[in-house]
Motif scaffolding. Structure first.
Motif, PDB file in Angstrom:
ATOM      1  N   MET A   1       0.838  -1.182   0.000  1.00 21.43           N
ATOM      2  CA  MET A   1       0.000   0.000   0.000  1.00 21.43           C
ATOM      3  C   MET A   1       0.880   1.241   0.000  1.00 21.43           C
ATOM      4  SD  MET A   1      -3.126  -0.337   2.666  1.00 21.43           S
ATOM      5  CE  MET A   1      -4.431  -1.432   2.315  1.00 21.43           C
ATOM      6  N   LEU A   2       0.428   2.249  -0.683  1.00 21.00           N
ATOM      7  CA  LEU A   2       1.119   3.521  -0.657  1.00 21.00           C
ATOM      8  C   LEU A   2       0.813   4.244   0.649  1.00 21.00           C
ATOM      9  CD1 LEU A   2       0.290   4.697  -4.282  1.00 21.00           C
ATOM     10  CD2 LEU A   2       2.437   3.740  -3.458  1.00 21.00           C
ATOM     11  N   ILE A   3       1.657   5.174   1.010  1.00 20.34           N
ATOM     12  CA  ILE A   3       1.468   5.924   2.245  1.00 20.34           C
ATOM     13  C   ILE A   3       0.105   6.609   2.258  1.00 20.34           C
ATOM     14  CG2 ILE A   3       2.317   7.862   3.639  1.00 20.34           C
ATOM     15  CD1 ILE A   3       4.043   5.308   3.774  1.00 20.34           C
ATOM     16  N   ASP A   4      -0.295   7.200   1.132  1.00 21.43           N
ATOM     17  CA  ASP A   4      -1.603   7.860   1.077  1.00 21.43           C
ATOM     18  C   ASP A   4      -2.723   6.860   1.330  1.00 21.43           C
ATOM     19  OD1 ASP A   4      -0.723  10.190  -1.587  1.00 21.43           O
ATOM     20  OD2 ASP A   4      -0.366  10.257   0.561  1.00 21.43           O
ATOM     21  N   ASP A   5      -2.568   5.641   0.837  1.00 24.77           N
ATOM     22  CA  ASP A   5      -3.572   4.605   1.067  1.00 24.77           C
ATOM     23  C   ASP A   5      -3.633   4.227   2.549  1.00 24.77           C
ATOM     24  OD1 ASP A   5      -4.196   4.489  -1.636  1.00 24.77           O
ATOM     25  OD2 ASP A   5      -2.881   2.784  -2.029  1.00 24.77           O
ATOM     26  N   LEU A   6      -2.486   4.152   3.196  1.00 26.28           N
ATOM     27  CA  LEU A   6      -2.456   3.829   4.622  1.00 26.28           C
ATOM     28  C   LEU A   6      -3.101   4.935   5.449  1.00 26.28           C
ATOM     29  CD1 LEU A   6       1.095   2.269   5.092  1.00 26.28           C
ATOM     30  CD2 LEU A   6      -1.101   1.092   5.019  1.00 26.28           C
ATOM     31  N   THR A   7      -2.847   6.179   5.059  1.00 24.29           N
ATOM     32  CA  THR A   7      -3.462   7.307   5.755  1.00 24.29           C
ATOM     33  C   THR A   7      -4.974   7.271   5.585  1.00 24.29           C
ATOM     34  OG1 THR A   7      -1.482   8.640   5.432  1.00 24.29           O
ATOM     35  CG2 THR A   7      -3.503   9.830   5.937  1.00 24.29           C
ATOM     36  N   ALA A   8      -5.438   7.006   4.368  1.00 24.76           N
ATOM     37  CA  ALA A   8      -6.874   6.931   4.104  1.00 24.76           C
ATOM     38  C   ALA A   8      -7.508   5.775   4.870  1.00 24.76           C
ATOM     39  CB  ALA A   8      -7.126   6.785   2.606  1.00 24.76           C
ATOM     40  N   LEU A   9      -6.842   4.639   4.891  1.00 22.74           N
ATOM     41  CA  LEU A   9      -7.345   3.488   5.646  1.00 22.74           C
ATOM     42  C   LEU A   9      -7.457   3.837   7.123  1.00 22.74           C
ATOM     43  CD1 LEU A   9      -8.096   0.488   5.933  1.00 22.74           C
ATOM     44  CD2 LEU A   9      -5.659   0.019   6.187  1.00 22.74           C
ATOM     45  N   GLY A  10      -6.446   4.470   7.671  1.00 25.01           N
ATOM     46  CA  GLY A  10      -6.455   4.863   9.077  1.00 25.01           C
ATOM     47  C   GLY A  10      -7.592   5.809   9.398  1.00 25.01           C
ATOM     48  N   GLN A  11      -7.827   6.764   8.523  1.00 23.21           N
ATOM     49  CA  GLN A  11      -8.916   7.719   8.742  1.00 23.21           C
ATOM     50  C   GLN A  11     -10.263   7.005   8.725  1.00 23.21           C
ATOM     51  OE1 GLN A  11      -8.199  10.594   5.652  1.00 23.21           O
ATOM     52  NE2 GLN A  11      -6.753  11.757   6.894  1.00 23.21           N
ATOM     53  N   LYS A  12     -10.441   6.078   7.792  1.00 19.22           N
ATOM     54  CA  LYS A  12     -11.702   5.325   7.708  1.00 19.22           C
ATOM     55  C   LYS A  12     -11.898   4.451   8.943  1.00 19.22           C
ATOM     56  CE  LYS A  12     -13.142   6.427   3.537  1.00 19.22           C
ATOM     57  NZ  LYS A  12     -14.365   7.170   3.300  1.00 19.22           N
ATOM     58  N   MET A  13     -10.820   3.825   9.411  1.00 15.04           N
ATOM     59  CA  MET A  13     -10.922   2.991  10.592  1.00 15.04           C
ATOM     60  C   MET A  13     -11.282   3.830  11.822  1.00 15.04           C
ATOM     61  SD  MET A  13     -10.627  -0.162   9.803  1.00 15.04           S
ATOM     62  CE  MET A  13     -10.701  -0.691  11.488  1.00 15.04           C
TER      63      MET A  13
END
Length: 61
Positions: A1-13
């Motif tokens: 996963m790209l960093i932006d994807d990890l940030t987005a995942l974290g925000q959704k969680m």
């Protein structure tokens, strides 16, 4: 996963957890995932395994 994807995942969680009115500790207790791991996921600092993600999603969805 790209960093932006990890940030987005974290925000959704985080949004899903708060939508269920759960603290990180409560989510940890219910999912058997450590608070430290939940915090890292929500900050976009950790790429969770499928099993961890599945445990968190089952509780927050």
């Amino acid at each position: 996963m790209l960093i932006d994807d990890l940030t987005a995942l974290g925000q959704k969680m985080r949004e899903a957890r708060k939508g269920k009115s759960l603290t990180q500790q409560e989510l940890s207790d219910l999912s058997h995932v450590s608070v430290k791991q939940i915090a890292k996921i929500e900050k976009g600092q950790m790429n969770p395994s499928f099993l961890i993600l599945k445990a968190l999603v089952l509780i927050t969805s």
